[in-house]
Write a protein that holds these residues in place. Structure first.
Motif, PDB file in Angstrom:
ATOM      1  N   TYR A  76       4.616 114.219 -11.015  1.00 30.73           N
ATOM      2  CA  TYR A  76       4.462 114.248 -12.418  1.00 30.73           C
ATOM      3  C   TYR A  76       4.409 115.668 -13.098  1.00 30.73           C
ATOM      4  N   GLN A  77       4.056 116.895 -12.234  1.00 29.57           N
ATOM      5  CA  GLN A  77       4.241 118.033 -12.894  1.00 29.57           C
ATOM      6  C   GLN A  77       5.731 118.236 -12.895  1.00 29.57           C
ATOM      7  N   ILE A  78       6.698 117.894 -12.055  1.00 24.23           N
ATOM      8  CA  ILE A  78       8.010 118.084 -12.139  1.00 24.23           C
ATOM      9  C   ILE A  78       8.555 117.369 -13.425  1.00 24.23           C
ATOM     10  N   GLU A  79       8.199 116.153 -13.449  1.00 23.05           N
ATOM     11  CA  GLU A  79       8.705 115.273 -14.535  1.00 23.05           C
ATOM     12  C   GLU A  79       8.121 116.064 -15.999  1.00 23.05           C
ATOM     13  N   PHE A  80       6.987 116.750 -16.100  1.00 31.43           N
ATOM     14  CA  PHE A  80       6.733 117.635 -17.232  1.00 31.43           C
ATOM     15  C   PHE A  80       7.637 118.710 -17.499  1.00 31.43           C
ATOM     16  N   VAL A  81       7.791 119.252 -16.402  1.00 31.00           N
ATOM     17  CA  VAL A  81       8.887 120.500 -16.525  1.00 31.00           C
ATOM     18  C   VAL A  81      10.177 120.040 -17.026  1.00 31.00           C
ATOM     19  N   GLU A  82      10.618 118.815 -16.322  1.00 32.35           N
ATOM     20  CA  GLU A  82      12.254 118.331 -16.622  1.00 32.35           C
ATOM     21  C   GLU A  82      11.815 117.964 -18.082  1.00 32.35           C
ATOM     22  N   ALA A  83      10.958 117.125 -18.585  1.00 28.89           N
ATOM     23  CA  ALA A  83      10.830 116.827 -20.008  1.00 28.89           C
ATOM     24  C   ALA A  83      10.829 117.776 -21.112  1.00 28.89           C
ATOM     25  N   CYS A  84      10.198 119.067 -20.442  1.00 27.45           N
ATOM     26  CA  CYS A  84      10.398 120.255 -21.524  1.00 27.45           C
ATOM     27  C   CYS A  84      11.767 120.773 -21.557  1.00 27.45           C
ATOM     28  N   VAL A  85      12.502 121.027 -20.170  1.00 25.22           N
ATOM     29  CA  VAL A  85      13.778 121.413 -20.409  1.00 25.22           C
ATOM     30  C   VAL A  85      14.793 120.609 -20.975  1.00 25.22           C
ATOM     31  N   ALA A  86      14.763 119.165 -21.046  1.00 22.54           N
ATOM     32  CA  ALA A  86      15.615 118.267 -21.491  1.00 22.54           C
ATOM     33  C   ALA A  86      15.596 118.609 -23.043  1.00 22.54           C
ATOM     34  N   LEU A  87      14.201 118.906 -23.748  1.00 21.76           N
ATOM     35  CA  LEU A  87      13.919 119.053 -25.062  1.00 21.76           C
ATOM     36  C   LEU A  87      13.953 120.562 -25.450  1.00 21.76           C
ATOM     37  N   ASP A  88      14.600 121.281 -24.647  1.00 19.90           N
ATOM     38  CA  ASP A  88      14.885 122.747 -24.983  1.00 19.90           C
ATOM     39  C   ASP A  88      13.562 123.495 -25.355  1.00 19.90           C
ATOM     40  N   LYS A  89      12.509 123.007 -24.643  1.00 17.88           N
ATOM     41  CA  LYS A  89      11.181 123.774 -24.618  1.00 17.88           C
ATOM     42  C   LYS A  89      11.164 124.728 -23.428  1.00 17.88           C
ATOM     43  N   LEU A  90      11.732 125.887 -23.470  1.00 13.71           N
ATOM     44  CA  LEU A  90      11.699 126.366 -22.098  1.00 13.71           C
ATOM     45  C   LEU A  90      10.519 127.244 -22.112  1.00 13.71           C
ATOM     46  N   LYS A  91       9.944 127.751 -22.944  1.00  6.94           N
ATOM     47  CA  LYS A  91       8.915 128.424 -22.901  1.00  6.94           C
ATOM     48  C   LYS A  91       7.663 127.687 -22.301  1.00  6.94           C
ATOM     49  N   PRO A  92       7.344 126.532 -22.611  1.00 13.70           N
ATOM     50  CA  PRO A  92       6.076 125.897 -21.830  1.00 13.70           C
ATOM     51  C   PRO A  92       6.597 125.454 -20.394  1.00 13.70           C
ATOM     52  N   ALA A  93       8.047 125.204 -20.281  1.00 10.99           N
ATOM     53  CA  ALA A  93       8.561 124.954 -18.955  1.00 10.99           C
ATOM     54  C   ALA A  93       8.457 126.132 -18.148  1.00 10.99           C
ATOM     55  N   ALA A  94       8.625 127.267 -18.623  1.00 12.29           N
ATOM     56  CA  ALA A  94       8.343 128.596 -17.678  1.00 12.29           C
ATOM     57  C   ALA A  94       7.040 128.723 -17.344  1.00 12.29           C
ATOM     58  N   LYS A  95       6.378 128.565 -18.404  1.00  8.03           N
ATOM     59  CA  LYS A  95       4.699 128.958 -18.147  1.00  8.03           C
ATOM     60  C   LYS A  95       4.326 127.689 -17.170  1.00  8.03           C
ATOM     61  N   ALA A  96       4.686 126.508 -17.096  1.00 13.80           N
ATOM     62  CA  ALA A  96       4.152 125.545 -16.246  1.00 13.80           C
ATOM     63  C   ALA A  96       4.785 125.898 -14.632  1.00 13.80           C
ATOM     64  N   VAL A  97       5.887 126.402 -14.680  1.00 13.24           N
ATOM     65  CA  VAL A  97       6.529 126.474 -13.385  1.00 13.24           C
ATOM     66  C   VAL A  97       5.620 127.410 -12.673  1.00 13.24           C
ATOM     67  N   ARG A  98       5.351 128.662 -13.523  1.00 16.32           N
ATOM     68  CA  ARG A  98       4.506 129.757 -12.943  1.00 16.32           C
ATOM     69  C   ARG A  98       2.878 129.285 -12.515  1.00 16.32           C
ATOM     70  N   GLN A  99       2.395 128.792 -13.451  1.00 10.61           N
ATOM     71  CA  GLN A  99       1.003 128.204 -13.399  1.00 10.61           C
ATOM     72  C   GLN A  99       1.036 127.176 -12.285  1.00 10.61           C
ATOM     73  N   LEU A 100       1.987 126.303 -12.214  1.00 13.83           N
ATOM     74  CA  LEU A 100       1.808 124.943 -11.095  1.00 13.83           C
ATOM     75  C   LEU A 100       2.565 125.392  -9.984  1.00 13.83           C
ATOM     76  N   GLY A 101       3.215 126.657  -9.834  1.00 13.96           N
ATOM     77  CA  GLY A 101       3.710 127.054  -8.392  1.00 13.96           C
ATOM     78  C   GLY A 101       4.973 126.056  -8.109  1.00 13.96           C
ATOM     79  N   LEU A 102       5.905 125.943  -9.024  1.00 13.14           N
ATOM     80  CA  LEU A 102       7.112 124.918  -9.017  1.00 13.14           C
ATOM     81  C   LEU A 102       8.409 125.995  -8.799  1.00 13.14           C
ATOM     82  N   GLN A 103       8.290 127.139  -8.446  1.00 13.99           N
ATOM     83  CA  GLN A 103       9.452 128.136  -8.630  1.00 13.99           C
ATOM     84  C   GLN A 103      10.481 127.407  -7.639  1.00 13.99           C
ATOM     85  N   ALA A 104      10.125 126.887  -6.584  1.00 10.82           N
ATOM     86  CA  ALA A 104      10.965 126.408  -5.538  1.00 10.82           C
ATOM     87  C   ALA A 104      11.922 125.265  -6.061  1.00 10.82           C
ATOM     88  N   GLU A 105      11.222 124.393  -7.081  1.00  7.16           N
ATOM     89  CA  GLU A 105      12.013 123.405  -7.608  1.00  7.16           C
ATOM     90  C   GLU A 105      12.758 123.753  -8.940  1.00  7.16           C
TER      91      GLU A 105
END
Length: 259
Positions: A76-105
């Protein structure tokens, strides 16, 4: 605070589940429903969590959504980031990737966010803000000066190229066009030398010879004002050297760049 209560803490778990489902159908109460689900473990089992994630992101509730998915697991964390990217909300997407440790994904999300942010600044012609934003990233620096040149700001782009220490090869410069743009830029600003008080000495120092003249002028004078300016930095631990020094004394002043 998340208490993580369970069905054992309620007398009618089914009734609460139905109430939360109804709250999720209302624009005015669905955020409260998410808060309730965060307090009761398992309460969201009957909920379409993917749909709620998309709704939260669409409504600008990225912080709440990230808080919620943190306890839901990686999928669901990955789904959240994908939803942000799909809506062009890259700032919260990048923040989530850093804080949730999703750099590999999402290995390129930070670069994509910075590229989009720079494109917006360039589109608004906020050159000084863009210059500060690119920091020490040579890829973004090169993109900035090239975009500036394409938008007719060749003279300023060349100034920025030199300031950033980029090689001349990053820009294709037509000397005639550059000279014409520099002349046009000069006409846009007050030429301070035209307003110099003949009884006051004003020195512009850009080379060693000017520095020697300034040294002679300052010899024996009382310095009454000193001002230093430098390029701002928004990155932690990164500082910039002094770029401009201005000195004012009783009968004159000097302005030097590249100190």
């Amino acid at each position: 605070m998340i208490f993580k209560l369970t069905s054992a803490d309620l007398t009618d778990w089914r009734q609460v589940t139905v109430a939360v489902q109804q709250m999720l159908q209302s624009q005015s109460s669905y955020k409260a429903a998410v808060h309730i689900m965060m307090q009761f473990e398992g309460l969201d089992n009957a909920i379409d969590k993917s749909e709620v994630i998309t709704q939260l992101v669409a409504d600008g509730q990225e912080n709440l959504c990230q808080h919620w998915v943190t306890s839901l697991g990686k999928d669901y964390q990955i789904e959240f980031v994908e939803a942000c990217v799909a809506l062009d909300k890259l700032k919260p997407a990048a923040k989530a990737v850093r804080q949730l440790g999703l750099q590999a994904e999402f290995p390129n999300i930070e670069a994509l966010y910075r590229q989009r942010s720079l494109a917006r600044l360039v589109g608004k012609r906020l050159w000084s803000v863009a210059l500060s934003f690119v920091g020490n990233d040579t890829v973004l620096q090169t993109t900035l000066v090239r975009d500036m040149a394409q938008l007719g700001e060749l003279s300023l782009a060349e100034d920025y190229r030199k300031q950033l220490g980029l090689p001349p090869s990053v820009l294709t410069v037509d000397p005639g066009q550059l000279a014409a743009q520099e002349a046009a830029r000069r006409e846009q600003y007050i030429q301070i030398e035209q307003y110099i008080n003949p009884e006051e000495q004003l020195l512009f120092v850009i080379d060693e010879a000017g520095l020697l003249r300034a040294s002679e002028a300052l010899s024996g004078s009382d310095v009454i004002g000193l001002d230093v300016e430098w390029k701002p930095s928004h990155a932690a631990g990164v500082t910039s050297p002094a770029a401009v020094l201005q000195v004012r004394w009783r009968c004159g002043s000097l302005h030097t760049t590249g100190v």
